[in-house]
Design a protein around this motif. Structure first.
Motif, PDB file in Angstrom:
ATOM      1  N   VAL A 110      -3.935   6.467   2.342  1.00 47.35           N
ATOM      2  CA  VAL A 110      -5.042   6.664   1.413  1.00 47.35           C
ATOM      3  C   VAL A 110      -5.375   5.314   0.789  1.00 47.35           C
ATOM      4  O   VAL A 110      -4.493   4.493   0.546  1.00 47.35           O
ATOM      5  N   HIS A 111      -6.677   5.072   0.582  1.00 47.35           N
ATOM      6  CA  HIS A 111      -7.087   3.833  -0.068  1.00 47.35           C
ATOM      7  C   HIS A 111      -6.601   3.841  -1.516  1.00 47.35           C
ATOM      8  O   HIS A 111      -6.823   4.807  -2.246  1.00 47.35           O
ATOM      9  N   SER A 144       1.111   6.322  -5.483  1.00 44.93           N
ATOM     10  CA  SER A 144       1.301   5.964  -4.080  1.00 44.93           C
ATOM     11  C   SER A 144       1.874   4.567  -3.981  1.00 44.93           C
ATOM     12  O   SER A 144       1.953   3.843  -4.970  1.00 44.93           O
ATOM     13  N   VAL A 145       2.295   4.230  -2.756  1.00 43.70           N
ATOM     14  CA  VAL A 145       2.939   2.946  -2.525  1.00 43.70           C
ATOM     15  C   VAL A 145       2.040   2.102  -1.624  1.00 43.70           C
ATOM     16  O   VAL A 145       1.823   2.461  -0.467  1.00 43.70           O
ATOM     17  N   PRO A 146       1.506   0.993  -2.142  1.00 44.97           N
ATOM     18  CA  PRO A 146       0.616   0.156  -1.321  1.00 44.97           C
ATOM     19  C   PRO A 146       1.399  -0.584  -0.247  1.00 44.97           C
ATOM     20  O   PRO A 146       2.476  -1.121  -0.534  1.00 44.97           O
ATOM     21  N   LEU A 160      -9.066  -4.318  -1.081  1.00 46.63           N
ATOM     22  CA  LEU A 160      -8.820  -2.909  -0.817  1.00 46.63           C
ATOM     23  C   LEU A 160      -7.408  -2.822  -0.290  1.00 46.63           C
ATOM     24  O   LEU A 160      -6.857  -3.814   0.194  1.00 46.63           O
ATOM     25  N   SER A 161      -6.830  -1.667  -0.404  1.00 43.73           N
ATOM     26  CA  SER A 161      -5.428  -1.553  -0.027  1.00 43.73           C
ATOM     27  C   SER A 161      -5.177  -0.169   0.547  1.00 43.73           C
ATOM     28  O   SER A 161      -5.727   0.826   0.094  1.00 43.73           O
ATOM     29  N   ASP A 162      -4.359  -0.146   1.576  1.00 44.96           N
ATOM     30  CA  ASP A 162      -3.920   1.140   2.121  1.00 44.96           C
ATOM     31  C   ASP A 162      -2.573   1.477   1.529  1.00 44.96           C
ATOM     32  O   ASP A 162      -1.747   0.582   1.318  1.00 44.96           O
ATOM     33  N   SER A 163      -2.380   2.748   1.273  1.00 44.33           N
ATOM     34  CA  SER A 163      -1.113   3.120   0.654  1.00 44.33           C
ATOM     35  C   SER A 163      -0.647   4.467   1.197  1.00 44.33           C
ATOM     36  O   SER A 163      -1.399   5.168   1.887  1.00 44.33           O
TER      37      SER A 163
END
Lengths: 306, 437
Positions: free
Chosen positions: B114-115, B162-164, B323-326
């Motif tokens: 999730v972003h 969440s964890v990036p 932006l980051s996915d996590s």
């Protein structure tokens, strides 16, 4: 319409007490009635209910807001573009399917050699999934490939087109692909109809000095009006729910020129979490469908009663 | 009349349709099998672990597999189910749609991509679908290993969800050095004025300056947020989401003007191109530059393309649009202990330094092993540590998904209509619906 001329009239039966047969019939029918009630009508009702509440985020919110979502949707330019696209798509799709379907059927009806081969060829696209059709036609109609390269090569560059990426009429080009796929089925409908018209009718007309054109225009086509009606309902429903072929071919397109109600509903639901607004789109699709289906049901019902 | 036949056919079609629907239902992802026995002792963890993502090609898969390999070494008894579906980002995201049906249907995957930012918080956390990960952050020491800006994006009301695993930069201009060389240009434009003066020179040579996409939504929004960031500056841009800046600001309007001007210097057939078609244009020499995220670095590598240079997008030097996915822990998953172990790996130095060099992104942690990264990434890591961090709109960091959807739609329409006042008004309306000023 004189649909019932050749149908034996169903004799009115005197009312009888419920017999074992009746009981069995009811018992056997109950599962399907329940299934239809639950999976079709209750969900239609649910959709309409959701369209009247305020569930427009990831948290369900059943506050009743009456027609607020409908007002928002009617001011949404993408939604209005979708309706315009539906009109164009339905017109293009229905017209092509009917005209080419009938022409192919009339062609096959001329007792030609190798009829079964042609019939197979014509109906074959119907066996291809809409996704595959969309991808194949995307390659054919890509502005920088396919047909445009052929036209360039043949020195006919003037006839190059933007095809499905045309900002206004893109959706019309998609109907070419959609019709290509579906026309074989309509042909089969018409062919069955043509085969059902007895030779006596044709011979009688010929004896009266009727030419081929007149025969088709004044006798055969009117006799096939029931089939035409069915074909319009089928293709019309196809146009309303258009999704897969467009998703594969062009997506929403430039400025939503190839967007459809179904694509829009999908994005409102799964990307924007606006369940109530997408329920409005769903409800609109149901309403448009019923405009098509209800007359069909009424006409078939009349036919049964006669 | 042969109405009986037609009606039978009609019914047959209806029946066919219903059959197809039933088949489709069968094809839908079924519930993961229940975990085999209690996954009690960590050393002997068993059962399954289903990881949902939209990483399906190239470096993304390699990166994901590298993390799976580490996980399998530590927990050989756990079977990893890779539930990846192509097409996550942007309009029409298939993966997100599947994820939503599963989450709403009470069948969450064990962990999903999730972003980081509003997409995580407004779609999932506020709907009470995610477990709070504060304890994990404490026990793993993540409050010190991640930059505060990243933790803020992962959190709502002080709780982390969440964890990036990575960071991407989305304000980068990529250019073809050979094409720029034809006009004696050897650096990327630092401002939009410079951008257009280069574009004018290239136009005289018949070379379009900008890779552009007019089909579908997303790319145009990506360009617009870069322009808006340059026009409003860091504080002005951040204010759009805090309420300090009004979306009705004249600078938003002039951002539309800039985007409109950019279209004049874009590839001529952009109307037919979708998002994915823009990166190849620079590689093939059909466009001189592309304002795109830094996954482009990975794409160039995969094409063995070397004639390129990069810089922060015009007017955004010193700002890192991120932006980051996590990965997070949905409520009600079947293999919770296995997920916790997965999240520990996602947040670890070993996990991030295995994933990111292959994916082409940079680690979200502050202590990356620089030797594993290429020269672009090294610079990005240093910029990330020193620049101001802003969140991307299009990529789910800055605004909730419903606004992103509206935003993308407005700007996608604008690229065709070129109606600055109309588009600005629509954007203001959308911002109002989203609760911005």
């Amino acid at each position: 319409m004189n649909l019932a001329i050749s149908r034996p009239a169903v004799q009115a039966k005197p009312r009888v007490k419920p017999s074992r047969d009746m009981l069995m019939a009811v018992l056997v029918l109950i599962p399907s009635i329940v299934a239809v009630a639950v999976f079709i009508y209750s969900f239609i009702g649910w959709t309409i209910w959701i369209s009247a509440v305020n569930w427009n985020s990831s948290i369900p919110d059943f506050t009743f807001v009456a027609l607020q979502n409908w007002r928002i949707m009617l001011e949404n330019s993408r939604f209005l573009t979708d309706l315009r696209n539906l009109a164009m798509y339905a017109f293009g799709f229905i017209a092509q399917c009917l005209v080419f379907g009938f022409l192919l059927a009339a062609f096959l009806d001329q007792q030609i050699k190798g009829e079964s081969i042609f019939r197979t060829i014509f109906i074959f696209p119907f066996a291809v999934s809409a996704i595959v059709t969309g991808v194949a036609w995307k390659w054919i109609m890509r502005p920088d490939a396919g047909l445009n390269l052929l036209l360039d090569g043949a020195g006919l560059g003037a006839f190059k087109s933007l095809w499905y990426s045309h900002p206004t009429f893109g959706v019309m080009f998609i109907t070419i692909a959609a019709s290509w796929q579906f026309v074989g089925y309509i042909m089969a409908l018409y062919l069955a109809g043509l085969r059902g018209i007895s030779n006596e009718v044709r011979e009688a007309a010929m004896i009266d000095g009727c030419g081929q054109v007149t025969l088709y225009r004044h006798i055969i086509i009117p006799m096939l009006s029931g089939i035409t009606f069915t074909a319009i309902v089928l293709t019309g429903m196809g146009a309303i729910r258009a999704f897969d072929i467009i998703a594969a071919m062009s997506g929403s397109g430039q400025a939503f020129s190839t967007d459809t109600l179904a694509l829009h509903m999908f994005e409102q639901t799964f990307l924007a979490d606006r369940y109530s607004l997408s329920a409005v789109i769903g409800a609109v699709m149901i309403i448009i469908s019923s405009v098509l289906v209800v007359p069909y049901l009424i006409s078939t019902r009349k036919e049964v009663e006669q | 009349m042969k109405n009986t036949i037609t009606r039978r056919k009609f019914l047959a079609t209806v029946g066919l349709g219903a059959g197809a629907a039933a088949l489709a239902a069968c094809g839908a992802p079924t519930a993961a099998a229940p975990a085999k026995g209690p996954a009690g002792a960590p050393a002997t963890a068993s059962g399954k672990l289903e990881i949902f993502s939209w990483w399906t090609n190239g470096g993304e898969v390699d990166g994901l597999n590298a993390m799976y390999d580490i996980y399998k070494k530590s927990y050989p008894g756990v079977e990893i189910i890779n539930a990846a579906i192509a097409g996550g980002s942007g309009a029409g995201g298939n993966a997100k749609a599947v994820l939503k049906t599963r989450m709403l249907g009470g069948d969450p995957p064990d962990s999903f991509q999730v972003h980081l930012g509003r997409e995580l918080i407004d779609t999932w956390a506020v709907a009470d679908k995610m477990e709070n990960l504060n304890d994990l952050y404490k026990s793993e020491g993540w409050n010190d290993s991640f930059p505060p800006g990243v933790i803020a994006l992962a959190s709502d009301k002080g709780n982390a969800y969440s964890v990036p695993v990575n960071i991407h930069r989305s304000n980068v201009i990529w250019y073809n050095t050979k094409l720029f060389g034809q006009i004696g240009q050897n650096a990327a434009p630092a401002t939009w004025d410079e951008y257009f003066s280069i574009a004018e020179k290239l136009k005289a040579k018949g070379i379009p300056m900008a890779a552009m996409s007019g089909s579908g939504a997303g790319f145009q929004g990506h360009e617009f947020e870069n322009i808006a960031l340059a026009t409003l500056g860091y504080d002005g841009y951040m204010g759009l989401f805090s309420g300090a800046t009004s979306w009705g600001d004249a600078k938003i309007k002039s951002s539309f003007e800039t985007l409109k001007k950019m279209l004049d210097y874009s590839v001529p057939n952009y109307a037919a191109l979708d998002w994915g078609a823009t990166d190849p244009l620079v590689v093939e020499g059909k466009a001189a530059s592309d304002i795109m995220g830094d996954w482009t670095n990975g794409f160039y590598k995969s094409k063995n393309f070397t004639d390129w240079g990069w810089a922060p997008a015009p007017g955004t030097k010193g700002i890192f649009l991120a932006l980051s996915d996590s990965f997070g822990l949905p409520k009600g998953v079947k293999n919770k202990d296995n997920v916790i172990n997965w999240l520990k790996l996602c947040g670890s130095k070993a996990g991030q330094d295995a994933f990111n060099p292959l994916k082409g992104s940079i680690p979200a942690r502050k202590d990356a092993d620089l030797s594993k990264y290429d020269s672009y990434q090294k610079q990005a890591i240093s910029d990330f540590a020193t620049n101001k961090i802003a969140g991307s709109i299009v990529h789910g960091a800055a605004a909730k998904e419903s606004f992103v959807n509206d935003y993308n739609n407005v700007i996608a329409e604008f690229v065709t209509t070129k109606d600055v006042a109309g588009a600005h008004q629509k954007l203001v309306d959308a911002a109002k619906v989203a609760g911005y000023k």
